[in-house]
Design a protein around this motif. Structure first.
Motif, short mmCIF file in Angstrom:
data_model
loop_
_atom_site.label_atom_id
_atom_site.label_comp_id
_atom_site.label_asym_id
_atom_site.label_seq_id
_atom_site.Cartn_x
_atom_site.Cartn_y
_atom_site.Cartn_z
N GLU A 127 0.15 14.63 95.95
CA GLU A 127 0.50 14.18 94.63
C GLU A 127 -0.50 14.80 93.82
O GLU A 127 -1.87 14.83 93.93
CB GLU A 127 0.53 12.76 94.74
N HIS A 128 -0.05 15.33 92.61
CA HIS A 128 -1.00 15.62 91.65
C HIS A 128 -0.96 14.74 90.46
O HIS A 128 0.11 14.53 89.71
CB HIS A 128 -0.28 17.18 91.05
N ILE A 129 -2.23 14.44 90.08
CA ILE A 129 -2.49 13.44 89.07
C ILE A 129 -2.79 14.13 87.73
O ILE A 129 -3.83 14.64 87.37
CB ILE A 129 -3.25 12.46 89.43
N ALA A 130 -2.07 13.99 86.52
CA ALA A 130 -2.52 14.42 85.44
C ALA A 130 -3.43 13.49 84.73
O ALA A 130 -3.40 12.43 84.66
CB ALA A 130 -1.10 14.65 84.47
N THR A 131 -4.42 14.25 84.21
CA THR A 131 -5.54 13.35 83.67
C THR A 131 -5.63 13.66 82.29
O THR A 131 -5.56 14.76 81.74
CB THR A 131 -6.72 13.80 84.43
N GLN A 132 -6.04 12.69 81.42
CA GLN A 132 -6.36 12.86 80.03
C GLN A 132 -7.88 12.52 79.61
O GLN A 132 -8.13 13.28 78.51
CB GLN A 132 -5.58 11.67 79.32
N GLY A 133 -8.70 12.21 80.59
CA GLY A 133 -10.11 11.91 79.95
C GLY A 133 -10.94 13.31 79.88
O GLY A 133 -10.43 14.59 80.39
N THR A 134 -11.90 13.14 78.94
CA THR A 134 -12.41 14.51 78.88
C THR A 134 -13.58 14.71 80.15
O THR A 134 -14.08 15.74 80.57
CB THR A 134 -13.49 14.59 77.34
N HIS A 135 -14.50 13.48 80.48
CA HIS A 135 -15.43 13.42 81.32
C HIS A 135 -15.09 13.23 82.59
O HIS A 135 -13.85 12.79 82.98
CB HIS A 135 -16.18 12.49 81.10
N VAL A 136 -15.53 14.14 83.59
CA VAL A 136 -15.15 13.84 85.19
C VAL A 136 -15.14 12.56 85.73
O VAL A 136 -14.45 12.34 86.32
CB VAL A 136 -16.13 15.02 86.04
N ILE A 137 -16.09 11.60 85.16
CA ILE A 137 -15.78 10.31 85.69
C ILE A 137 -14.50 9.71 85.15
O ILE A 137 -13.79 9.06 85.87
CB ILE A 137 -17.13 9.41 85.23
N GLU A 138 -14.12 10.01 83.86
CA GLU A 138 -12.93 9.33 83.49
C GLU A 138 -11.66 9.99 84.29
O GLU A 138 -10.78 9.10 84.67
CB GLU A 138 -12.86 9.58 82.05
N GLN A 139 -11.91 11.24 84.50
CA GLN A 139 -10.59 11.93 85.44
C GLN A 139 -10.62 11.21 86.75
O GLN A 139 -9.53 11.08 87.12
CB GLN A 139 -10.98 13.39 85.39
N ALA A 140 -11.78 11.15 87.14
CA ALA A 140 -11.82 10.43 88.63
C ALA A 140 -11.26 9.39 88.78
O ALA A 140 -10.43 8.87 89.73
CB ALA A 140 -13.17 10.49 89.43
N VAL A 141 -11.62 8.33 87.70
CA VAL A 141 -10.84 7.11 87.58
C VAL A 141 -9.43 7.01 87.46
O VAL A 141 -8.58 6.24 88.10
CB VAL A 141 -11.57 6.27 86.47
N GLU A 142 -9.00 7.96 86.84
CA GLU A 142 -7.51 8.18 86.44
C GLU A 142 -6.82 8.61 87.80
O GLU A 142 -5.65 8.27 88.21
CB GLU A 142 -7.18 9.30 85.45
#
Length: 336
Positions: A127-142
């Motif tokens: 599964e490929h999760i599209a992320t919107q956050g700028t910071h890598v921490i935000e992306q990991a939470v997404e």
């Protein structure tokens, strides 16, 4: 170290939302202390977040990829991961190596970011999760959100407490007599991110003049850098080479941490400590301190460049000791 610290908030949020889940983590041995202290008791203070650790000797394997011992260790790791019978695997590093480990576990679902750091890793994800956050921490939470399609909170991560490290830290800091102190970390992953040691020394001297102790942290192989900083400080600073669990204990006690884009800076941010980040070729919007109080110093013409150059990046050298000292004193005044 930074990759683990950036992934910890997402897994901490999963743990908080689903305390009954069994969570394991595959980790290289040198970073075990970020997840478990000495004498770890599962789901206790010494190992608060995960139920199992799978130690992966990836660096040793890379040095001797075809040796019989490497082949046998890889087989053992694969057997161990499969035996755990994980339902879901999250690749929060976005690397081919971490994605391969996820495949070895043979989960029903292997989730990763739609645009991982290493593009080839994408082809291993289910599964490929599209992320919107700028910071890598935000992306990991997404990415973690996609496990059960929920919105997890952004929160400080759980880090272990080692009783031995706590005792050792208290002993080493006794020389300050209870005086507040600042940690300065002159090391970095490569030379382009390394601010000059003589400037760190000037900052340490300013901290001493303002009534703060200065601890110069050095990791393996960085002892010479620490010695140069101590000399430049007029020997007003204390040099320490703590183990990882001792560094966690030390950082918990610090009033402020000053560093470049390196693990100890991200550790301080994870512990909610004020930080001054000195950035050059890496982008603080993506990899810098997150949450809490911080000041970032970076020249506007510095370009994102992960080339492992030996010399400090030109923009980094425009940042003066006076600027760093001023940012540090502003933060220290705020937290008094």
């Amino acid at each position: 170290m930074g990759d683990i610290l950036h992934a910890l908030p997402a897994v901490t949020a999963l743990r908080a939302r689903h305390p009954e889940w069994f969570i394991g983590w595959a980790v290289e041995p040198q970073w075990r202390g970020l997840l478990a202290g000495e004498g770890a008791d599962v789901r206790g203070a010494a190992m608060p977040l995960v139920d199992a650790l799978h130690i992966v000797l990836a660096k040793d394997w890379a040095r001797r990829p075809l040796s019989p011992s490497t082949i046998e260790q890889i087989r053992q790791t694969r057997r161990e991961l499969r035996a755990a019978r994980y339902d879901i695997c999250l690749d929060l590093q976005g690397a081919v190596r971490s994605a391969v480990l996820g495949k070895w576990a043979h989960p029903r679902r292997l989730l990763g970011e739609d645009k991982p750091r290493e593009w080839a890793a994408r082809y291993l994800f289910d599964e490929h999760i599209a992320t919107q956050g700028t910071h890598v921490i935000e992306q990991a939470v997404e990415v973690a959100n996609a496990v059960t399609r929920e919105n997890l909170p952004l929160m400080l991560p759980c880090l272990p407490v080692s009783e031995r490290a706590e005792r050792n830290c208290n002993t080493k800091l006794a020389a300050f007599g209870g005086k507040p102190f600042v940690i300065l970390n002159p090391g970095a992953g490569w030379g382009a991110k390394r601010w000059p040691t003589e400037r760190f020394g000037e900052v340490a001297r300013t901290c001493a003049d303002k009534g703060y102790g200065a601890v110069i942290n050095s990791g393996p192989g960085e002892e010479m850098l620490a010695a140069e900083v101590c000399s430049a400080s007029g020997n007003t600073a204390m040099s320490l080479s703590p183990t990882l669990d001792e560094l966690i204990a030390l950082t918990r006690r610090a009033s402020l941490v000053i560093a470049g884009d390196t693990g100890p800076l991200h550790l301080a941010s994870a512990l909610g400590k004020p930080v001054v980040g000195i950035f050059g070729p890496t982008d603080p919007a993506r990899n810098g301190p997150f949450g809490g109080k911080f000041r970032i110093l970076r020249h506007p013409e510095s370009k994102r460049d992960h080339t492992r150059r030996a010399e400090p990046e030109a923009g980094l050298l425009t940042i003066s000791a006076a600027e760093v000292s001023s940012a540090a004193m502003e933060l220290l005044e705020d937290v008094r």
